[in-house]
Scaffold this motif. Structure first.
Motif, PDB file in Angstrom:
ATOM      1  N   CYS A  36       6.553 -11.406   3.553  1.00 16.47           N
ATOM      2  CA  CYS A  36       8.048 -11.129   3.314  1.00 16.47           C
ATOM      3  C   CYS A  36       8.416  -9.808   4.179  1.00 16.47           C
ATOM      4  CB  CYS A  36       8.440 -10.865   2.057  1.00 16.47           C
ATOM      5  SG  CYS A  36      10.012 -10.783   1.665  1.00 16.47           S
ATOM      6  N   VAL A  37       9.168 -10.174   5.130  1.00 15.25           N
ATOM      7  CA  VAL A  37       9.540  -9.045   6.115  1.00 15.25           C
ATOM      8  C   VAL A  37      10.365  -7.741   5.432  1.00 15.25           C
ATOM      9  CG1 VAL A  37      10.649  -8.478   8.285  1.00 15.25           C
ATOM     10  CG2 VAL A  37       9.377 -10.610   7.997  1.00 15.25           C
ATOM     11  N   PRO A  38      11.355  -8.191   4.835  1.00 19.75           N
ATOM     12  CA  PRO A  38      12.032  -6.829   4.324  1.00 19.75           C
ATOM     13  C   PRO A  38      11.136  -6.278   2.987  1.00 19.75           C
ATOM     14  CG  PRO A  38      13.576  -8.939   4.276  1.00 19.75           C
ATOM     15  CD  PRO A  38      12.037  -9.354   4.393  1.00 19.75           C
ATOM     16  N   VAL A  39      10.377  -6.810   2.357  1.00 17.54           N
ATOM     17  CA  VAL A  39       9.516  -6.158   1.556  1.00 17.54           C
ATOM     18  C   VAL A  39       8.532  -5.117   2.323  1.00 17.54           C
ATOM     19  CG1 VAL A  39       7.462  -6.490  -0.115  1.00 17.54           C
ATOM     20  CG2 VAL A  39       9.465  -7.756  -0.433  1.00 17.54           C
ATOM     21  N   ILE A  40       7.801  -5.548   3.211  1.00 13.51           N
ATOM     22  CA  ILE A  40       6.825  -4.946   4.127  1.00 13.51           C
ATOM     23  C   ILE A  40       7.720  -3.651   4.482  1.00 13.51           C
ATOM     24  CG2 ILE A  40       5.490  -4.763   6.475  1.00 13.51           C
ATOM     25  CD1 ILE A  40       4.203  -6.575   4.181  1.00 13.51           C
ATOM     26  N   HIS A  41       8.808  -3.910   5.158  1.00 10.75           N
ATOM     27  CA  HIS A  41       9.517  -2.671   5.950  1.00 10.75           C
ATOM     28  C   HIS A  41       9.931  -1.784   4.690  1.00 10.75           C
ATOM     29  CE1 HIS A  41      10.819  -3.420  10.178  1.00 10.75           C
ATOM     30  NE2 HIS A  41      10.212  -4.531   9.830  1.00 10.75           N
ATOM     31  N   GLN A  63       5.998   4.255   1.198  1.00  7.71           N
ATOM     32  CA  GLN A  63       4.851   4.815   1.326  1.00  7.71           C
ATOM     33  C   GLN A  63       4.585   5.633   2.611  1.00  7.71           C
ATOM     34  OE1 GLN A  63       2.139   1.349   0.880  1.00  7.71           O
ATOM     35  NE2 GLN A  63       3.193   0.614  -0.840  1.00  7.71           N
ATOM     36  N   ASN A  64       5.733   5.805   3.430  1.00  5.34           N
ATOM     37  CA  ASN A  64       5.501   6.660   4.560  1.00  5.34           C
ATOM     38  C   ASN A  64       4.320   6.340   5.382  1.00  5.34           C
ATOM     39  OD1 ASN A  64       6.297   8.745   6.167  1.00  5.34           O
ATOM     40  ND2 ASN A  64       4.767  10.306   5.226  1.00  5.34           N
ATOM     41  N   LYS A  65       4.500   4.961   5.500  1.00  8.97           N
ATOM     42  CA  LYS A  65       3.407   4.331   6.706  1.00  8.97           C
ATOM     43  C   LYS A  65       4.183   3.824   7.825  1.00  8.97           C
ATOM     44  CE  LYS A  65       0.294   2.785   3.035  1.00  8.97           C
ATOM     45  NZ  LYS A  65      -0.194   1.651   2.336  1.00  8.97           N
ATOM     46  N   VAL A  66       3.549   3.564   8.862  1.00  2.00           N
ATOM     47  CA  VAL A  66       4.078   3.004  10.054  1.00  2.00           C
ATOM     48  C   VAL A  66       4.249   1.460   9.723  1.00  2.00           C
ATOM     49  CG1 VAL A  66       3.531   2.308  12.408  1.00  2.00           C
ATOM     50  CG2 VAL A  66       2.781   4.494  11.548  1.00  2.00           C
ATOM     51  N   VAL A  67       5.255   0.851  10.160  1.00  2.00           N
ATOM     52  CA  VAL A  67       5.625  -0.547   9.838  1.00  2.00           C
ATOM     53  C   VAL A  67       4.745  -1.705  10.271  1.00  2.00           C
ATOM     54  CG1 VAL A  67       7.272  -2.352  10.063  1.00  2.00           C
ATOM     55  CG2 VAL A  67       8.057  -0.284   9.469  1.00  2.00           C
ATOM     56  N   ASN A  68       4.149  -1.327  11.510  1.00  2.00           N
ATOM     57  CA  ASN A  68       3.107  -2.212  12.064  1.00  2.00           C
ATOM     58  C   ASN A  68       2.004  -2.131  11.564  1.00  2.00           C
ATOM     59  OD1 ASN A  68       4.476  -3.980  13.571  1.00  2.00           O
ATOM     60  ND2 ASN A  68       4.216  -3.073  15.562  1.00  2.00           N
ATOM     61  N   ASN A  69       1.590  -1.034  10.929  1.00  2.00           N
ATOM     62  CA  ASN A  69       0.262  -0.718  10.394  1.00  2.00           C
ATOM     63  C   ASN A  69       0.278  -1.441   8.860  1.00  2.00           C
ATOM     64  OD1 ASN A  69      -0.462   0.991  12.473  1.00  2.00           O
ATOM     65  ND2 ASN A  69      -0.488   2.777  11.413  1.00  2.00           N
ATOM     66  N   PHE A 115       2.032  -4.251   8.110  1.00  2.00           N
ATOM     67  CA  PHE A 115       2.065  -5.458   8.602  1.00  2.00           C
ATOM     68  C   PHE A 115       0.644  -5.757   8.856  1.00  2.00           C
ATOM     69  CE2 PHE A 115       6.712  -5.881   9.946  1.00  2.00           C
ATOM     70  CZ  PHE A 115       6.860  -7.067   9.100  1.00  2.00           C
ATOM     71  N   ALA A 116      -0.341  -4.929   9.722  1.00  2.00           N
ATOM     72  CA  ALA A 116      -1.815  -5.407   9.882  1.00  2.00           C
ATOM     73  C   ALA A 116      -2.449  -5.273   8.513  1.00  2.00           C
ATOM     74  CB  ALA A 116      -2.150  -4.346  10.900  1.00  2.00           C
ATOM     75  N   HIS A 117      -2.048  -4.267   7.828  1.00  2.00           N
ATOM     76  CA  HIS A 117      -2.909  -4.200   6.469  1.00  2.00           C
ATOM     77  C   HIS A 117      -2.695  -5.604   5.662  1.00  2.00           C
ATOM     78  CE1 HIS A 117      -3.343  -2.438   2.084  1.00  2.00           C
ATOM     79  NE2 HIS A 117      -4.382  -3.142   2.488  1.00  2.00           N
ATOM     80  N   MET A 118      -1.527  -5.932   5.472  1.00  2.00           N
ATOM     81  CA  MET A 118      -1.161  -7.134   4.773  1.00  2.00           C
ATOM     82  C   MET A 118      -1.707  -8.493   5.500  1.00  2.00           C
ATOM     83  SD  MET A 118       0.263  -6.015   2.113  1.00  2.00           S
ATOM     84  CE  MET A 118      -0.794  -4.865   2.214  1.00  2.00           C
ATOM     85  N   ILE A 119      -1.680  -8.529   6.597  1.00  2.00           N
ATOM     86  CA  ILE A 119      -2.408  -9.636   7.326  1.00  2.00           C
ATOM     87  C   ILE A 119      -4.046  -9.642   6.979  1.00  2.00           C
ATOM     88  CG2 ILE A 119      -3.039 -10.583   9.521  1.00  2.00           C
ATOM     89  CD1 ILE A 119      -0.204 -10.060  10.413  1.00  2.00           C
ATOM     90  N   VAL A 120      -4.608  -8.612   7.167  1.00  2.00           N
ATOM     91  CA  VAL A 120      -5.848  -8.539   7.138  1.00  2.00           C
ATOM     92  C   VAL A 120      -6.219  -8.742   5.319  1.00  2.00           C
ATOM     93  CG1 VAL A 120      -7.770  -6.677   6.622  1.00  2.00           C
ATOM     94  CG2 VAL A 120      -6.517  -6.709   8.637  1.00  2.00           C
ATOM     95  N   LYS A 164     -12.182  -0.661   6.438  1.00  2.00           N
ATOM     96  CA  LYS A 164     -13.366  -0.749   7.408  1.00  2.00           C
ATOM     97  C   LYS A 164     -12.660  -1.533   8.678  1.00  2.00           C
ATOM     98  CE  LYS A 164     -17.659  -2.860   8.759  1.00  2.00           C
ATOM     99  NZ  LYS A 164     -18.749  -3.939   8.290  1.00  2.00           N
ATOM    100  N   ILE A 165     -11.989  -2.670   8.301  1.00  2.00           N
ATOM    101  CA  ILE A 165     -11.352  -3.361   9.217  1.00  2.00           C
ATOM    102  C   ILE A 165     -10.265  -2.813  10.199  1.00  2.00           C
ATOM    103  CG2 ILE A 165     -10.088  -5.596   9.800  1.00  2.00           C
ATOM    104  CD1 ILE A 165     -11.788  -6.745   7.507  1.00  2.00           C
ATOM    105  N   LEU A 166      -9.555  -2.188   9.216  1.00  2.00           N
ATOM    106  CA  LEU A 166      -8.182  -1.512   9.786  1.00  2.00           C
ATOM    107  C   LEU A 166      -8.564  -0.065  10.405  1.00  2.00           C
ATOM    108  CD1 LEU A 166      -5.882  -1.608   6.662  1.00  2.00           C
ATOM    109  CD2 LEU A 166      -5.456  -2.892   8.856  1.00  2.00           C
ATOM    110  N   ALA A 167      -9.826   0.523  10.341  1.00  2.86           N
ATOM    111  CA  ALA A 167     -10.225   1.461  10.933  1.00  2.86           C
ATOM    112  C   ALA A 167     -10.578   1.043  12.288  1.00  2.86           C
ATOM    113  CB  ALA A 167     -11.421   2.382  10.296  1.00  2.86           C
ATOM    114  N   GLN A 168     -11.480  -0.151  12.521  1.00  2.00           N
ATOM    115  CA  GLN A 168     -11.534  -0.734  14.076  1.00  2.00           C
ATOM    116  C   GLN A 168     -10.492  -0.798  14.738  1.00  2.00           C
ATOM    117  OE1 GLN A 168     -13.802  -4.450  13.291  1.00  2.00           O
ATOM    118  NE2 GLN A 168     -15.568  -3.189  12.097  1.00  2.00           N
ATOM    119  N   LEU A 169      -9.305  -0.997  13.880  1.00  2.00           N
ATOM    120  CA  LEU A 169      -7.822  -1.251  14.660  1.00  2.00           C
ATOM    121  C   LEU A 169      -7.074   0.091  14.928  1.00  2.00           C
ATOM    122  CD1 LEU A 169      -6.616  -4.457  12.798  1.00  2.00           C
ATOM    123  CD2 LEU A 169      -7.215  -4.210  15.027  1.00  2.00           C
TER     124      LEU A 169
END
Length: 156
Positions: free
Chosen positions: A92-97, A103-109, A111-116, A142-147
């Motif tokens: 859900c794009v609006p919920v992610i944004h 949560q003071n996070k970068v939007v693409n980060n 998205f990456a977290h939710m995909i992982v 661990k996976i996100l750190a690799q990114l």
């Protein structure tokens, strides 16, 4: 790594004033996650939706009458049919944004977290009890750190 990603845009994000990650980024995130688990040659559908579709699916399949960030629908293939389809992720794009800002996070980060996170669900990981949740969170981190993405569970 050869993850086949079918990206579906089921909402007009520009009209809503939101962005979604590029197909290249989505591919990189999925490949990194599956590679970390030594999984190859899988197919996944990732569908970007609005609040209404997310809420409808969440209500129908989880009994929760509200939109959510990601829903995972694993594909259960009969054992005698060789298919590489893991399943579908509905994001859900609006919920992610909204969550990224909250949560003071970068939007693409985010998205990456939710995909992982969603991919791990497709592979059978869960967070119903504390022990499973901790194991899943460690793997996600661990996976996100690799990114190059910070621990999404750290307190900011």
């Amino acid at each position: 790594m050869n993850t086949l990603i079918d990206v579906q845009h089921a909402c007009d994000t520009t009209q809503l004033g939101y962005t979604v990650p590029t197909d290249d980024k989505i591919q990189r995130w999925a490949d990194t996650a599956l590679s970390a688990l030594k999984i190859q040659d899988k197919e996944v559908t990732i569908r970007f939706v609005d609040r209404d579709e997310s809420q409808s699916l969440n209500h129908t399949y989880r009994g929760k009458d509200k939109p959510t960030n990601v829903l995972s629908f694993p594909f259960e293939c009969p054992p005698d049919i060789p298919l590489n389809l893991l399943g579908d992720l509905v994001i859900c794009v609006p919920v992610i944004h909204h969550e990224a800002v909250e949560q003071n996070k970068v939007v693409n980060n985010h998205f990456a977290h939710m995909i992982v996170h969603g991919l791990l669900h497709l592979l059978g990981y869960d967070h119903i009890d504390d022990e499973e949740a901790e194991a899943m969170e460690r793997l996600e981190t661990k996976i996100l750190a690799q990114l190059g993405i910070d621990d999404p569970y750290q307190e900011l």
